[in-house]
Motif scaffolding. Structure first.
Motif, PDB file in Angstrom:
ATOM      1  N   ASP A  30       0.814  -1.225   0.000  1.00  0.00           N
ATOM      2  CA  ASP A  30       0.000   0.000   0.000  1.00  0.00           C
ATOM      3  C   ASP A  30       0.841   1.266   0.000  1.00  0.00           C
ATOM      4  O   ASP A  30       0.348   2.349  -0.298  1.00  0.00           O
ATOM      5  N   ILE A  31       2.105   1.125   0.387  1.00  0.00           N
ATOM      6  CA  ILE A  31       2.954   2.314   0.553  1.00  0.00           C
ATOM      7  C   ILE A  31       3.694   2.563  -0.753  1.00  0.00           C
ATOM      8  O   ILE A  31       4.547   1.778  -1.151  1.00  0.00           O
ATOM      9  N   ASP A  32       3.339   3.654  -1.445  1.00  0.00           N
ATOM     10  CA  ASP A  32       3.992   3.891  -2.739  1.00  0.00           C
ATOM     11  C   ASP A  32       4.986   5.053  -2.700  1.00  0.00           C
ATOM     12  O   ASP A  32       5.535   5.448  -3.721  1.00  0.00           O
ATOM     13  N   GLY A  33       5.219   5.596  -1.504  1.00  0.00           N
ATOM     14  CA  GLY A  33       6.243   6.633  -1.353  1.00  0.00           C
ATOM     15  C   GLY A  33       6.975   6.423  -0.039  1.00  0.00           C
ATOM     16  O   GLY A  33       6.354   6.065   0.973  1.00  0.00           O
ATOM     17  N   PHE A  34       8.295   6.643  -0.042  1.00  0.00           N
ATOM     18  CA  PHE A  34       9.076   6.396   1.178  1.00  0.00           C
ATOM     19  C   PHE A  34      10.201   7.412   1.259  1.00  0.00           C
ATOM     20  O   PHE A  34      11.020   7.538   0.349  1.00  0.00           O
ATOM     21  N   CYS A  35      10.204   8.141   2.353  1.00  0.00           N
ATOM     22  CA  CYS A  35      11.211   9.176   2.558  1.00  0.00           C
ATOM     23  C   CYS A  35      11.943   8.869   3.850  1.00  0.00           C
ATOM     24  O   CYS A  35      11.323   8.768   4.912  1.00  0.00           O
ATOM     25  N   PHE A  36      13.267   8.708   3.774  1.00  0.00           N
ATOM     26  CA  PHE A  36      13.995   8.094   4.872  1.00  0.00           C
ATOM     27  C   PHE A  36      15.143   8.982   5.340  1.00  0.00           C
ATOM     28  O   PHE A  36      15.815   9.641   4.546  1.00  0.00           O
ATOM     29  N   ALA A  37      15.380   8.957   6.652  1.00  0.00           N
ATOM     30  CA  ALA A  37      16.528   9.672   7.232  1.00  0.00           C
ATOM     31  C   ALA A  37      17.158   8.818   8.322  1.00  0.00           C
ATOM     32  O   ALA A  37      16.450   8.220   9.140  1.00  0.00           O
ATOM     33  N   SER A  38      18.486   8.748   8.316  1.00  0.00           N
ATOM     34  CA  SER A  38      19.207   7.980   9.336  1.00  0.00           C
ATOM     35  C   SER A  38      20.688   8.300   9.275  1.00  0.00           C
ATOM     36  O   SER A  38      21.214   8.610   8.199  1.00  0.00           O
ATOM     37  N   PHE A  39      21.373   8.254  10.421  1.00  0.00           N
ATOM     38  CA  PHE A  39      22.831   8.365  10.436  1.00  0.00           C
ATOM     39  C   PHE A  39      23.494   6.994  10.561  1.00  0.00           C
ATOM     40  O   PHE A  39      24.676   6.854  10.305  1.00  0.00           O
ATOM     41  N   SER A  40      22.717   6.003  11.006  1.00  0.00           N
ATOM     42  CA  SER A  40      23.358   4.742  11.400  1.00  0.00           C
ATOM     43  C   SER A  40      22.920   3.556  10.545  1.00  0.00           C
ATOM     44  O   SER A  40      23.118   2.418  10.939  1.00  0.00           O
ATOM     45  N   SER A  41      22.343   3.818   9.366  1.00  0.00           N
ATOM     46  CA  SER A  41      21.874   2.716   8.532  1.00  0.00           C
ATOM     47  C   SER A  41      22.960   2.196   7.598  1.00  0.00           C
ATOM     48  O   SER A  41      22.739   1.250   6.847  1.00  0.00           O
ATOM     49  N   GLY A  42      24.125   2.853   7.630  1.00  0.00           N
ATOM     50  CA  GLY A  42      25.217   2.505   6.722  1.00  0.00           C
ATOM     51  C   GLY A  42      25.556   1.040   6.731  1.00  0.00           C
ATOM     52  O   GLY A  42      25.453   0.401   7.765  1.00  0.00           O
ATOM     53  N   PRO A  43      25.905   0.466   5.564  1.00  0.00           N
ATOM     54  CA  PRO A  43      26.110   1.151   4.289  1.00  0.00           C
ATOM     55  C   PRO A  43      24.823   1.437   3.526  1.00  0.00           C
ATOM     56  O   PRO A  43      24.875   1.963   2.425  1.00  0.00           O
ATOM     57  N   ASP A  44      23.673   1.116   4.101  1.00  0.00           N
ATOM     58  CA  ASP A  44      22.433   1.264   3.335  1.00  0.00           C
ATOM     59  C   ASP A  44      21.907   2.695   3.325  1.00  0.00           C
ATOM     60  O   ASP A  44      21.925   3.390   4.336  1.00  0.00           O
ATOM     61  N   THR A  45      21.417   3.104   2.182  1.00  0.00           N
ATOM     62  CA  THR A  45      20.626   4.328   2.066  1.00  0.00           C
ATOM     63  C   THR A  45      19.169   3.876   1.957  1.00  0.00           C
ATOM     64  O   THR A  45      18.833   2.733   2.263  1.00  0.00           O
ATOM     65  N   VAL A  46      18.313   4.773   1.488  1.00  0.00           N
ATOM     66  CA  VAL A  46      16.900   4.434   1.322  1.00  0.00           C
ATOM     67  C   VAL A  46      16.742   3.217   0.396  1.00  0.00           C
ATOM     68  O   VAL A  46      15.809   2.424   0.541  1.00  0.00           O
ATOM     69  N   VAL A  47      17.708   3.046  -0.523  1.00  0.00           N
ATOM     70  CA  VAL A  47      17.619   1.919  -1.455  1.00  0.00           C
ATOM     71  C   VAL A  47      17.681   0.595  -0.696  1.00  0.00           C
ATOM     72  O   VAL A  47      16.821  -0.286  -0.847  1.00  0.00           O
ATOM     73  N   GLY A  48      18.720   0.488   0.152  1.00  0.00           N
ATOM     74  CA  GLY A  48      18.842  -0.732   0.949  1.00  0.00           C
ATOM     75  C   GLY A  48      17.650  -0.910   1.873  1.00  0.00           C
ATOM     76  O   GLY A  48      17.182  -2.029   2.118  1.00  0.00           O
ATOM     77  N   MET A  49      17.163   0.229   2.366  1.00  0.00           N
ATOM     78  CA  MET A  49      16.083   0.150   3.351  1.00  0.00           C
ATOM     79  C   MET A  49      14.773  -0.349   2.719  1.00  0.00           C
ATOM     80  O   MET A  49      14.070  -1.167   3.330  1.00  0.00           O
TER      81      MET A  49
END
Lengths: 397, 390
Positions: free
Chosen positions: B50-69
């Protein structure tokens, strides 16, 4: 408890490393745009005003202190041992603002004199000093972290048989060194100046022959943990070409004293020095090598000797890398022909041993990595910066 | 450059979610992000499809960005964004999501910030934070952001003659507000004396001027008014937003943020003024920044904030309810979620579903963001005026 030789945080950009090279020469530089001439800081790769190319250029080293703080908590092991630590924001007369380490005699609103120094990890750092010399200015604990001032330190000078070694010893004592261990490679053979230097208070003549593995390692075992600064004054100079007017044995001996000798010295003393690089007021702090500027170019008439000087300079570059990671400054004091018995046939100008000694003390007090002494060396360095290959040609043709 | 921004007609902001913070967590940013989505699903019934948009913020998700998430969490959005601006990320995420919804690039955008806090996370984050900070700031005593803000605070106090007493009033009020928030890490009242005498960290910054780093996650949904209604989600509307980066680089030491440049745009678009706000949710990593925002967002003139602070009561029942969940100073700073927590709190206040105490009849709220001390100052600023749809 003796303190581990922590080094301040070391991660830096390539531009900051380029700044470190200039800092090691005692210059106060910033990047200036080739297009719009505006100076910028922190180090960048393109001008933030016009996106032009940046060049390093010497800058006026005055500033005004705008704000200050005393750091009393840190997550870094090095600074933890040095808290509280004062820093401030300075408005550089050159244009940009910068965060700087503060001397204890400066206050907000003051005009200050900026110095670009190297930290114990060999990285460039802004340091704000009083505009005018204040009493005991060099003794400031924060400043002392960046310098290798001989004051209160014990120094090994490797060859006391020469005028150069003796002048260096006197200059170090004058600068407040607590002891000078002075090397003597042959106790049975007398030398000029022996009586005076041997009877000088705080001079301790020690047996040291840089061409003898055992001699060097024995002294290392005896003094290793007690030497804070090493000044390698040993040098073997003989005239001679490559194909004519030379003997192979001359090159071999020059290599043994100038290059292998340096390596023996480093192996015997440097590990112990590295372990004591952050050990209080008289921590181990520097390795100074007095070498010849022809290390950079070769020199007609002194070919074998110049080759050994080049080998020595290359070893110093390697040693600098190793010692930087443990907080010891490695400095080269490069000179032209010395006014001594082996340069009698060389025309003036020649550099006096006392002048080299002064340069050694200055390099230690300023925490330099590279210093050129005398007209010949300074001239060659200038030409080298403009055109290294041309300089080599000029020195050898 | 006087182009008026298009109004946010038809956009609904809803469903604020806070995953309760913990001081240290062995879990990852991915785990915390998943926890926030799980909480959103519990409230809305929405699933990954159902979720067709995703906006992400994090300092500690490395190496992942929104793509990995999105792959990690099984999303397949038609629009996504990664906001690297920390304390400014909440307002910025909402702003971007709103335009994506308006332009029909996406219909249901989840804005989410998640950060973990391992025992050594803080030191590691600092060590590699930014190129300028690693070259020219942190090696200077390695005091981290405390030292950077100490220089800003020192200069601000000298320039405008402001004392720590003014900051004390803000911090004490925020702590009082935090006591009604069950998730706040700080559980005890704070007195003026305790604030004034707390340990010096980097003069003039004391311990109680600093936030407590922690792990946590925050999220909200940006969608259309119709969709919010069909999901049965009470929603707020966006009256105006601003955003600015690297404003006033010529100021030798930061005395104002980008808000000062865009404040007129904000209030003109909102059609109201500071006096119309029922509550303010300001980015509060160091009280000096809260004071600066009061000036730069038009509540008082530059240099007059001490008097403004004197005249107001910043508790939930006061004349100017500030950071009603306790803010980061008293609830904790969960990395980039610290830039989201004031957005979720702002939404809760105007939707009348607070975690703790409710500002009576709150309808309009100003929320601000301030982020990323790349070198010697915060670079990114943003602000938004929200209105509850009653």
């Amino acid at each position: 408890m003796s303190r581990l030789g922590h080094v301040s945080p070391g991660l830096r950009s390539r531009a900051a490393r380029a700044m470190a090279v200039r800092a090691g020469q005692g210059r106060f530089v910033l990047q200036v745009c080739a297009g719009c001439s505006v100076a910028t800081y922190p180090p960048r790769d393109r001008c933030p005003q016009c996106w032009g190319e940046l060049r390093w250029a010497d800058q006026p080293h005055t500033a005004v202190l705008l704000a200050e703080t005393t750091v009393r908590a840190t997550t870094d092991n090095f600074y933890r041992e040095h808290l509280p630590w004062r820093i401030g924001t300075v408005q550089l007369d050159a244009g940009p603002t910068a965060v700087a380490h503060l001397h204890s005699d400066v206050a907000v609103g003051d005009q200050v004199r900026m110095r670009l120094v190297l930290d114990r990890g060999g990285n460039p750092a802004m340091f704000a000093l009083p505009l005018k010399e204040t009493p005991h200015m060099q003794d400031d604990p924060q400043l002392r972290v960046f310098t290798s001032a001989p004051k209160h330190r014990r120094v090994l000078v490797t060859d006391g048989r020469t005028k150069l070694g003796q002048e260096v010893a006197y200059a170090l004592l004058e600068a407040g060194a607590s002891t000078v261990f002075l090397g003597n490679s042959d106790r049975l053979l007398r030398y000029d100046g022996e009586d005076q230097i041997a009877s000088t208070p705080h001079v301790d003549v020690v047996p040291l022959d840089l061409t003898d593995n055992r001699s060097v390692s024995e002294l290392g075992g005896l003094l290793g943990g007690r030497v804070d600064i090493i000044v390698n004054t040993a040098g073997y100079v003989r005239p001679g070409g490559v194909s004519v007017g030379s003997r192979l044995a001359t090159l071999q001996t020059a290599m043994d004293v100038n290059a292998s000798g340096l390596m023996r010295l480093a192996q015997a003393f440097c590990p112990a020095m590295g372990a004591r690089s952050d050990d209080g007021v008289n921590s181990a702090s520097a390795f100074v090598d007095i070498n010849f500027v022809y290390a950079m170019t070769g020199n007609a008439g002194f070919a074998g000797f110049s080759a050994s000087a080049a080998a020595r300079q290359s070893l110093i570059a390697g040693l600098r890398g190793e010692m930087t990671s443990v907080g010891i400054r490695v400095a080269s004091v490069l000179c032209g022909p010395i006014d001594d018995e082996w340069h009698q046939a060389v025309p003036l100008p020649k550099v006096a041993p006392s002048r080299i000694a002064k340069a050694v003390v200055q390099a230690l007090q300023d925490g330099l990595e590279e210093a050129y002494v005398g007209d010949i060396a300074e001239d060659l360095a200038k030409r080298w910066r403009q055109d290294p290959l041309l300089t080599m040609r000029e020195e050898n043709l | 450059m006087n182009r008026r921004p298009v109004a946010y007609d038809g956009v609904a902001v809803c469903c604020p979610v806070t995953v309760p913070y913990v001081r240290y967590s062995p879990e990852t940013a991915h785990w915390w992000a998943g926890a926030a989505l799980s909480a959103l699903a519990g409230r809305t019934g929405l699933g990954p499809a159902d979720i067709d948009g995703f906006c992400f913020a994090s300092f500690s998700s490395g190496p992942d960005t929104v793509v990995g998430m999105i792959q990690h969490l099984g999303l397949s959005p038609s629009w996504m964004d990664h906001i690297p601006t920390g304390g400014a990320s909440g307002v910025m995420a909402m702003r971007r999501a709103a335009r994506a919804v308006q332009s029909r690039d996406a219909e249901i955008v989840v804005c989410l910030a998640a950060d973990t806090n391992h025992v050594d996370s803080f030191r590691q984050t600092l060590a590699g934070f930014s190129r300028f900070s690693q070259d020219a700031m942190y090696p200077y005593g390695f005091g981290g952001p405390n030292a950077t803000f100490a220089l800003i605070t020192d200069n601000y106090m000298r320039t405008y003659g402001i004392g720590r007493e003014s900051f004390a009033k803000l911090c004490v009020a925020q702590r009082a507000n935090a006591l009604s928030n069950p998730h706040a890490l700080m559980k005890h009242p704070l007195s003026f004396e305790q604030y004034m005498t707390s340990r010096v960290i980097s003069d003039p910054v004391h311990l109680l001027d600093c936030v407590m780093p922690c792990a946590g996650a925050e999220a909200f949904i940006v969608t259309t008014e119709e969709k919010a209604e069909s999901l049965g989600l009470p929603a707020a509307s966006i009256m105006a937003t601003i955003e600015r980066h690297n404003a006033f680089p010529e100021d030798p030491v930061q005395v104002r943020g980008g808000w000062a440049r865009d404040v007129d745009t904000l209030w003109n678009a909102a059609g109201c003024g500071p006096e119309d706000m029922d509550t303010i949710q300001f980015y509060d990593d160091y009280p000096v920044i809260v004071a600066m925002q009061m000036e730069d967002l038009g509540f008082c003139r530059k240099g007059e904030v001490a008097g403004f602070i004197d005249r107001h009561d910043f508790t939930v029942s006061g004349s100017m309810p500030l950071n009603t969940n306790g803010g980061q100073l008293s609830a904790g700073q969960a990395g980039a979620a610290g830039g989201f927590q004031n957005v979720t709190e702002a939404l809760r206040q105007v939707l009348h579903s607070p975690l703790g105490a409710q500002v009576p009849d709150a309808r309009r709220v100003l929320v601000s963001g301030f982020g990323l001390v790349n070198y010697d100052r915060g670079v990114c600023t943003g602000a938004a005026v929200l209105e509850g749809v009653n």
